[in-house]
Structures are given as structure tokens and as C-alpha cells.
Design an enzyme around this catalytic site. Structure first.
Site, PDB file in Angstrom:
ATOM      1  N   SER A 128       0.726  -0.889   0.149  1.00  0.00           N
ATOM      2  CA  SER A 128       0.147   0.198   0.223  1.00  0.00           C
ATOM      3  C   SER A 128       0.944   1.784  -0.249  1.00  0.00           C
ATOM      4  O   SER A 128      -0.044   2.364   0.031  1.00  0.00           O
ATOM      5  CB  SER A 128      -0.928   0.305   0.943  1.00  0.00           C
ATOM      6  OG  SER A 128      -2.315  -0.482   1.284  1.00  0.00           O
ATOM      7  N   LYS A 131      -0.118   3.802  -2.504  1.00  0.00           N
ATOM      8  CA  LYS A 131      -1.331   4.718  -2.613  1.00  0.00           C
ATOM      9  C   LYS A 131      -0.206   6.447  -2.693  1.00  0.00           C
ATOM     10  O   LYS A 131      -1.044   7.127  -3.261  1.00  0.00           O
ATOM     11  CB  LYS A 131      -1.952   4.471  -1.433  1.00  0.00           C
ATOM     12  CG  LYS A 131      -2.654   3.209  -1.559  1.00  0.00           C
ATOM     13  CD  LYS A 131      -3.716   3.787  -0.199  1.00  0.00           C
ATOM     14  CE  LYS A 131      -4.646   2.656  -0.994  1.00  0.00           C
ATOM     15  NZ  LYS A 131      -4.347   0.762  -0.354  1.00  0.00           N
ATOM     16  N   SER A 319      -5.676   3.701   4.492  1.00  0.00           N
ATOM     17  CA  SER A 319      -5.116   3.055   3.481  1.00  0.00           C
ATOM     18  C   SER A 319      -6.431   2.611   3.404  1.00  0.00           C
ATOM     19  O   SER A 319      -6.520   1.509   2.500  1.00  0.00           O
ATOM     20  CB  SER A 319      -4.362   2.037   3.713  1.00  0.00           C
ATOM     21  OG  SER A 319      -3.631   1.425   2.705  1.00  0.00           O
TER      22      SER A 319
END
Length: 486
Positions: A128, A131, A319
């Protein structure tokens, strides 16, 4: 973040406010945790504390003028590579991190990498932390104040059409509704548009025209291509790990009750919308059908999302996989004229390249980091973070303010409870977790105010060591905040 990540007079002078950003974030986080923010946000309270009269029986001592500061505090010296290596080496050698660990650390000011550790492949699965890249590209592609609008239009004899505008946080109901998914005692942030409010406005507009009977269509044509990345695991959609990515949904495709994701988020949104119309006295003929609105369709009502900057902050803080993938589609639309996974990927590479960031051999197949086929060089992530902090790119600042504060906010609120306690509040970082993978990337300010960027990846973690690996990586990041790295 997959389902297992849910827990989860110089340029130097101009950069110094970022130190304050790190420190003030701790105070802001504490205010949120202890419900102080709710009181600040109440509209009927005076904005200026001086406007609030003290109780009559309160006796205060006379004010004492602070002593003048003899001389300003000296700026800390440069970051020393040897000090950084000493700080992080032990934790990154923890065997729980597995056999492939990469890390890169550098001063926020400047270019290149100061310290790089690891062996084997120079690329790792970023999870993640992807991102951060997606969010930066989104703010390069669009103005931070961009709003995503969901509309209802008249489509001649065919009735009305609910047109998806790619609002990632479009809700089924207002947040104060008793059954709203995000209902709580405190405020919902960022503010959400919702289809119930939109349907009520539509019903009023129809009634004003004397219409009490309509057909309802819904339009998802803003986005194109597959609703799932071909580089995701095949079970992600059927197992409800992530929603099909579409320009129209409510509650990010989550069901009103239970867990997982609905099979057809756009149809679910249109069904909720039609149900509210019916309750407002508008007869809905048949069931909602997917169809594109005509070019000459006239708008009846609309609702707008929170501004992009707030969407980015929320994506990074918690997230949010679905919202990140919607942002990738918007990057594709803005940069390539097409709202697809492929166009989004091309747009990310082009926009970052034009801004001076070369992703090198890094390959990102999606916007959220769910793909286990993503590969990233940690040095490239350092450059993305530096770009977001650059004086010439103030529009990117939400990338920094969206990073969770270690031990206080978002996906780091229940972390950093091991390792050096001085690191809490001195580190802001994006987490990343997939089965067998843990990652962390962000900013750290050492005990003397030196600002650093860092990225740490471990993608060969044994499943039974997941929590211990996460703690080891947290401890390495905390050590940057606790060290005197001069």
C-alpha cells in the site's frame, strides 16, 4: 492494503515548517483522540477563544511576559550516513523480516540516496505504499479543490439517469441518518455526498414539473475497461477483498449489512436512489437499467464530493483501496483522456516524469498496491516524497498531511508501541501490508530536527512472523526519529 491490512534564508529555512507539521500533527491527533475536535467544529461556538468570557468566580494570576530569546536556535547540521546506518541496521536485520529487505534513507533536502541497505533484487513489492505514488499523481493531474459530481439528468422519454462522476466516497445516506454506514457520535470526515439527498432533490425537481412517474437509468460510462486489475489475484472480487471499480457506487460497494462487497455496486447505488424517489412520492417504473445519458440531457440535481485534497488525505490515512483505485481512474481521465487501469498507469508514469521523478525499473499495475506483481525501487519512493514536499509544488501538500502520524493517527494509531518511544510523533508514514509483505515509507524528523525521507520494504516475510516483522520495521523507522543523525 488487502483485508489483512485493515489494522494497519535558504531552502532549509523554507523546509523548517515541515518540522512544525510533524509536531503539530501530534497535537492534532491527540485532539481527535480525546474528542476535543468535536467541540472545535461545533458551528454555534465562537471561533475566537478570546470571545468566551471566563467564569465569574475564576481568579487568574497576572500574565508574565516571557523572557526574550537571546539568539535563535541553530539549524541542525546535515544528516550523516554513518549515524543513519547505526540507527536502523539492527532492526532491519531482524530475522522476522525475512530474506529480502530493502531500505533507503536520505535527507528531505537534496537528491539521491544517503543510505541504502539490502541485497538481492533492487526492487520489492511495495503493497500500500503504492498509494503515495497514486495520490501524488492525482494531485499533479488535478487541482486540489477538484470536486467529483454525481448528477441526475432528464433523458427525454426514457426518463431520468443517475450519472456516476467517480466520487469515491459517495454514500447511501447522510451521515446523520440512523442506519448510515458511517454514522457515529462524531463528525464524518471528509464530508460525504449521498444519493439519498440527491434523490430527494430530484423528487422535488420532478414534482415541480408535475411529474410523478419515471423510469430510472444509471450511467457508469465515465470509467472504462475492466472493473478489476488483471494483475490482481482472481479471488479478490469474489471474496469481497475489493469492490469492482466503477464510476458509480455507494459506500464503496459495501453492503448495508454484513461484510464483503456487493456484486454490482452501480446497480446497488441506483436501487437505493430509486427507493428514496418512491418514498418521496415518485413512482419508479420497473427496475433501474444501465444506460448512458444522452448528450442533450438536462441536469435535474447534483451532489459534489469533498475536494480532492481531502480525498487524498483520507486515502493515505486509512489506506483505502477502493478510493485509491478511483483516483487512478481519474488520473487516466485527466492525463490520458480515458478512465481505465491502463490509462491511469500511463498517466502516473508520465505526470511524475514531467515533474522530475523517474520511477526507473519500478512497475505499478494498480493504484492501491493490491497487486503482488507491483515492483518498486525504494529510491523512487524517496523522490516522490521529496516532490510532494517541494516548495514549487504546494498543491501536493496533502500527500504529506495525509501520512499517518506514528502512534497517533490512521493506520499507525495502534503501532509504534515497541522500539524507541521518541519516534512516536516524529514519524509520518504510509503503511503497506499483504500476506508475506510489510512496508513503510514517509518522513522522519530526528531529535535535532533533521528531516529525512525513508522507504522500507520486506516481501519475503513468513506468515507466522507477520506481526513481529511489522514491529521490526516500525522500530527501524522509530529509530530515525529517536536518533541524533548528525
Amino acid at each position: 492494503m488487502a483485508r489483512r491490512d485493515a489494522r494497519h534564508g535558504s531552502r532549509r529555512a523554507r523546509l523548517l515548517p515541515l518540522v512544525a507539521l510533524l509536531v503539530l500533527a501530534v497535537a492534532a491527533a491527540a485532539a481527535w483522540r480525546y474528542d476535543v475536535l468535536d467541540r472545535w467544529l461545533e458551528p454555534d461556538r465562537p471561533a475566537d477563544p478570546a470571545a468566551i468570557a471566563p467564569p465569574e468566580d475564576l481568579a487568574l494570576p497576572p500574565a508574565v511576559e516571557p523572557a526574550a530569546v537571546a539568539e535563535p536556535l541553530a539549524a541542525p547540521g546535515p544528516v550523516a550516513a554513518a549515524a543513519v546506518r547505526r540507527a536502523i541496521a539492527g532492526d532491519l536485520r531482524d530475522e522476522d523480516l525475512g530474506r529480502h529487505v530493502l531500505a533507503a534513507v536520505a535527507p528531505l533536502e537534496g537528491a539521491g540516496v544517503l543510505v541504502r541497505t539490502g541485497s538481492g533484487s533492487p526492487l520489492a513489492v511495495p503493497a500500500s505504499t503504492t498509494k503515495v505514488v497514486t495520490s501524488t499523481a492525482a494531485l499533479l493531474a488535478m487541482d486540489p479543490d477538484t470536486v467529483f459530481t454525481t448528477r441526475v439528468v432528464e433523458d427525454g422519454a426514457r426518463g431520468i439517469v443517475l450519472v456516476g462522476g467517480g466520487d469515491p466516497f459517495l454514500a447511501s445516506e447522510p451521515p446523520d441518518a440512523p442506519d448510515a454506514p458511517d454514522s457515529s457520535d462524531g463528525p464524518v470526515w471528509p464530508e460525504r455526498a449521498d444519493v439519498t439527498t440527491l434523490a430527494r432533490a430530484t423528487a422535488d425537481a420532478l414534482a415541480a414539473e408535475g411529474r410523478t412517474r419515471v423510469r430510472v437509468g444509471y450511467d457508469t460510462s465515465l470509467f472504462s475497461g475492466p472493473e478489476a486489475s488483471p494483475r490482481w489475484r482472481a479471488d479478490y472480487l469474489p471474496d469481497g477483498v475489493v469492490s469492482p471499480i466503477t464510476a458509480l457506487w455507494v459506500d464503496e460497494g459495501r453492503p448495508a449489512e454484513g461484510f464483503g462487497r456487493v456484486e454490482d455496486p452501480a446497480l446497488t447505488a441506483a436501487t437505493v436512489f430509486a427507493g428514496v424517489l418512491a418514498r418521496r412520492g415518485i413512482e419508479v417504473v420497473g427496475v433501474p437499467r444501465e444506460r448512458a445519458a444522452g448528450d442533450g440531457a438536462v441536469e435535474l440535481a447534483s451532489v459534489g464530493s469533498a475536494p480532492l485534497s481531502q480525498v487524498v488525505e483520507q486515502v493515505l490515512e486509512v489506506s483505502d483501496n477502493e478510493a485509491a483505485e478511483v483516483l487512478l481512474r481519474h488520473v487516466g481521465l485527466a492525463a490520458e483522456g480515458e478512465g481505465s487501469f491502463a490509462a491511469g498507469r500511463r498517466g502516473v508514469v508520465r505526470l511524475l516524469g514531467e515533474a522530475g521523478v523517474d520511477l526507473g525499473r519500478s512497475v505499478l499495475w494498480d493504484g492501491s498496491g493490491l497487486s503482488r506483481q507491483n515492483r518498486m525501487d525504494p529510491a523512487a519512493l524517496l523522490d516522490v516524497l521529496r516532490l510532494a514536499a517541494a516548495d514549487e509544488h504546494p498543491r501536493l501538500r496533502a500527500v504529506l498531511t495525509g501520512l499517518p502520524v506514528a502512534g497517533f493517527t490512521g493506520s499507525l494509531s495502534d503501532r509504534f508501541d515497541t522500539g524507541a518511544p521518541e519516534g512516536r510523533g516524529r514519524v509520518r508514514a504510509k503503511t503497506g501490508t499483504l500476506t508475506g509483505i510489510t512496508s513503510l515509507a514517509g518522513l522522519a524528523a530526528d531529535r535535532e530536527g533533521r528531516l529525512m525521507v525513508f522507504a522500507m520494504f520486506a516481501d519475503k516475510v513468513r506468515v507466522e512472523d507477520t506481526l513481529e516483522a511489522r514491529d521490526a520495521m516500525d522500530a527501524a523507522a522509530a529509530a530515525l526519529g529517536a536518533c541524533r543523525c548528525g
